[in-house]
Write an enzyme that holds these catalytic residues in place. Structure first.
Site, PDB file in Angstrom:
ATOM      1  N   SER A  73     -32.135  10.256 -17.303  1.00 48.06           N
ATOM      2  CA  SER A  73     -33.078  10.504 -17.260  1.00 48.06           C
ATOM      3  C   SER A  73     -33.864   9.378 -16.765  1.00 48.06           C
ATOM      4  O   SER A  73     -33.710   8.639 -16.266  1.00 48.06           O
ATOM      5  CB  SER A  73     -33.531  11.737 -18.624  1.00 48.06           C
ATOM      6  N   ASP A 133     -33.601  17.938 -16.594  1.00 50.21           N
ATOM      7  CA  ASP A 133     -33.097  16.679 -17.548  1.00 50.21           C
ATOM      8  C   ASP A 133     -31.770  16.710 -17.789  1.00 50.21           C
ATOM      9  O   ASP A 133     -31.684  17.245 -18.368  1.00 50.21           O
ATOM     10  CB  ASP A 133     -33.424  16.371 -18.413  1.00 50.21           C
TER      11      ASP A 133
END
Length: 732
Positions: free
Chosen positions: A60, A205
């Site tokens: 991320s 993610d």
């Protein structure tokens, strides 16, 4: 002699090496949204301590910071990049108004709900709150030279980042391919950002499964020593700290990846955990980012002794010279573009895409110019998922990748004000992709002024089109005289129009055509004798029109810079040539507004609006009218005038000068003081001798997601009472 030599060689082989090869260092950067800014502060301290980094694994926001560091950006350079960004723009699908095509400028800030539809399932799908186009554009600009498919082990620092394939429910480790795409996939937060589709995978993610990927650095990066920065987003919360729905979701995600998270922490030789409360993953304000970077640096300095001790374990000598980092490409860097290709675009769109983007083949280009060109292409609203790659070294080929986009949608707008009370706008637009693009739109308005409109446009390109329109509207309007209701008129209005529109420039629109209008009046109801001299009767008109509009305002409502200049000329006839036997009956209009910022919060906004009727026997529907806060509220030619709430009729020549002083008192709150002065006379050349009208207002406004919420008090010499206006919603 030979025996002695053999003996000496055996002794040398048995001796330990004088200098052992140093150990391989892996850096692990965990996910955490805005809290990932703390990684930058830690990197500053590691650079200062002279710690070499041989491999980076990130998730991320950790993937973004790690990816930039891997291609050559220093910690200070990443610090500057993070602070320079407009994160409100990046974390949205908004396009700067200066990069929107003119039709998109006109349609923006009009509807509060837009639901796409089409023949294919994908056209009917709303895949996420944010498509991530602005982030993709940023990543591409920051990773020039690493766009083509490549092995991430060949980067200046080998790199890997983590995403999750929600089709198979498996972790996906990016070890190669397109670096911008990998960064975008690693931070595709579900239900916030749209997922990234690659081959048969749908990627989101990586923090859902592996928010602290020390195992990647250990097993794939072959790191002997692991330094990790954990932002604490995978920690399980105590009962007292689970209070909201977001807390529950965060706890579920943490539970899902907790086992791997604990295992990965155990593999870490030096774990740095900055104290980041009370900030969260959405704390992207400039003060918050400054603090988060400082917190990361403070946490690393508190472990300075451990960092220095680690140098010995790594095998670094005091006289070892740090490896020189490779300089990345910056926004001001220039490179030569040889060819430009638009993959995925309709072949007949290639020429106008090249023209409107402002790009030229066989020319030099900066990264900033390239990013602006991408924003312009997105702003046309003709294609989606637009990204690019540069191939080559000195002479590069620029390849845009884009996907066809339908503009078919159902749009809904709602507004409230003290005069209309409530009004609703419903629009259905169908985008028909044929040999020539065409669109058909049906729009209906419900309120004190109700109308229905049908538009059909044939587009040789989205920048040039021929329009066919029909509109029917019903008006029930009070006409005032010096602040008092003087007349009520109700009428039905039919309009047929054929026009040509040219918007080959981002900030300029040219429109010309012919329209037929029929006004069907009921008998007016008078309360005084002042307006009974007007000839109010049902009649049809055949009119020719020409308008030109230059507009560079950065926002439609509450602009902070830019100008708007519009001129229009209309010839009125009742038989294609004359009106009531007169050869030239026409109107010339001019509207000008400029925003002059004095400070970041205070602006002067001068404006001049004027209209002149030329010739004789102008029909009642085309007389000069003013009043209200917006153009064209009840009549198309109606001009705004602060201090006059309702429509009033003025003489044939009218000019209004206005000055607005606007103060922004916080992020979305504004106070405005408006003063305006008008002159009007039947003879243009005696306008300075005409009757003067003055007025003004003081108002407050809040710029909400549903449109402006405003309230104002106004006064003029045309009325004796203070005028109160309340508004909520976009104007239509």
């Amino acid at each position: 002699m030979r025996k002695a030599l053999y003996f000496l060689l055996i002794i040398l082989f048995m001796l330990p090496p004088c200098a052992a090869e140093r150990k391989r260092v892996g850096l692990v950067l965990g996910g955490g949204g805005a809290k990932g800014a703390a990684h930058i502060g830690v990197l500053k301290v590691l650079e200062e301590a002279g710690i070499p980094i041989d491999y980076i694994a990130g998730t991320s926001m950790g993937a973004i910071v790690g990816g930039l560091y891997a291609v050559g950006y220093s910690a200070n350079e990443i610090d500057s990049l993070v602070k320079l960004q407009d994160w409100n723009l990046l974390l949205s699908d908004r396009v700067k108004r200066s990069n929107l095509s003119f039709p998109e400028k006109e349609n923006s800030e009009r509807y509060i709900i837009s639901l796409p539809f089409g023949k294919s399932k994908e056209e009917r799908t709303i895949s996420g709150m944010i498509q991530g186009q602005n982030l993709q554009n940023l990543f591409s600009g920051l990773t020039i030279g690493y766009h083509d498919s490549l092995d991430f082990d060949q980067l200046p620092i080998p790199f890997a980042c983590v995403a999750v394939d929600i089709v198979r429910g498996e972790e996906h480790v990016f070890r190669g391919g397109s670096l911008p795409l990998a960064l975008r996939a690693s931070m595709a937060i579900p239900a916030v950002f749209s997922p990234v589709k690659q081959d048969s995978m749908i990627l989101v993610d990586g923090g859902l499964n592996n928010n602290y990927p020390a195992d990647i650095a250990k097993n794939i990066g072959k790191a002997d020593i692991i330094i990790g920065v954990d932002l604490g987003t995978s920690d399980l919360k105590e009962q007292d700290n689970i209070k909201s729905a977001s807390d529950v979701v965060g706890q579920i995600v943490a539970l899902y990846g907790n086992k791997k998270y604990e295992e990965n922490k155990r593999q870490t030789d030096l774990l740095i955990r900055p104290r980041l409360d009370p900030y969260n993953s959405a704390s992207f304000s400039r003060p918050a980012l400054d603090t988060l970077i400082q917190r990361g640096e403070q946490a690393a300095r508190q472990q300075w002794d451990e960092i220095i001790a680690l140098k010995t374990r790594i095998g670094i000598t005091d006289d070892e010279v740090p490896i020189q980092r490779q300089s990345p490409t910056f926004a001001t860097d220039t490179f030569h573009i040889r060819h430009i290709h638009f993959e995925g675009a309709d072949p007949k769109d290639q020429s106008w895409l090249l023209k409107i983007s402002g790009l030229k083949e066989n020319s030099d280009l900066t990264v900033q110019q390239l990013q602006d060109a991408v924003s312009i292409l997105v702003g046309t609203n003709a294609y989606r998922n637009i990204n690019y790659k540069l191939i080559g070294d000195k002479n590069r080929d620029l390849i845009f990748n884009m996907q066809d986009k339908t503009n078919s949608a159902i749009n809904v707008g709602v507004r409230f004000d003290s005069e209309d009370i409530v009004a609703a706008l419903l629009n259905v637009t169908y985008d028909y992709k044929a040999r020539y693009h065409s669109k058909i739109a049906l729009t209906g308005r419900i309120g004190k002024r109700a109308y229905g409109r049908l538009d059909y446009a044939i587009e040789r390109s989205p920048l040039r089109n021929i329009n066919f329109s029909y509109m029917f509207d019903y008006n029930n309007t009070d006409i005032n005289y010096h602040g008092k209701k003087n007349m009520n008129t109700t009428f039905r209005h039919h309009l047929l129009e054929v026009g040509y529109t040219d918007v080959n420039w981002l900030s300029f629109k040219l429109n010309l055509g012919v329209r037929y209008e029929y006004f069907d009046f009921n008998t007016p109801l008078y309360t005084t004798d002042h307006l009974q001299t007007f000839d109010i009767r049902s009649k049809g008109y055949i009119n020719y029109f020409l308008s030109a509009h230059l507009e560079t305002l950065d926002r439609n409502y509450f602009p902070s810079k830019g100008v708007s200049l519009k001129a229009d000329y209309t010839i009125y006839t009742d038989n294609f040539v004359t009106n009531e036997g007169h050869t030239l009956t026409s109107a010339l209009g001019l509207n000008f507004k400029a925003v002059l910022p004095v400070t970041s919060h205070f602006s002067f906004i001068p404006a001049v609006n004027g209209r002149v009727l030329i010739g004789n026997d102008h029909g009642f529907p085309y007389l000069n009218m003013a009043g209200g806060e917006q153009f064209g509220k009840y009549f198309q030619q109606q001009l705004p005038f602060a201090g006059i709430s309702h429509v009033e009729i003025f003489n044939n020549s009218l000019i209004i000068a206005q000055l607005t002083c606007r103060q922004r008192i916080s992020q979305n709150h504004y106070i405005s003081l408006i003063a305006n002065y008008a002159l009007h006379h039947d003879n243009l050349f005696e306008l300075l001798k005409g009757e003067s009208v003055w007025g003004g207002s003081l108002g407050y406004a809040y710029n909400s997601i549903a449109g402006p919420l405003s309230a104002s008090l106004g006064l003029s010499n045309r009325n004796k009472n203070v005028q109160f206006n309340l508004n909520l919603g976009f104007f239509f």
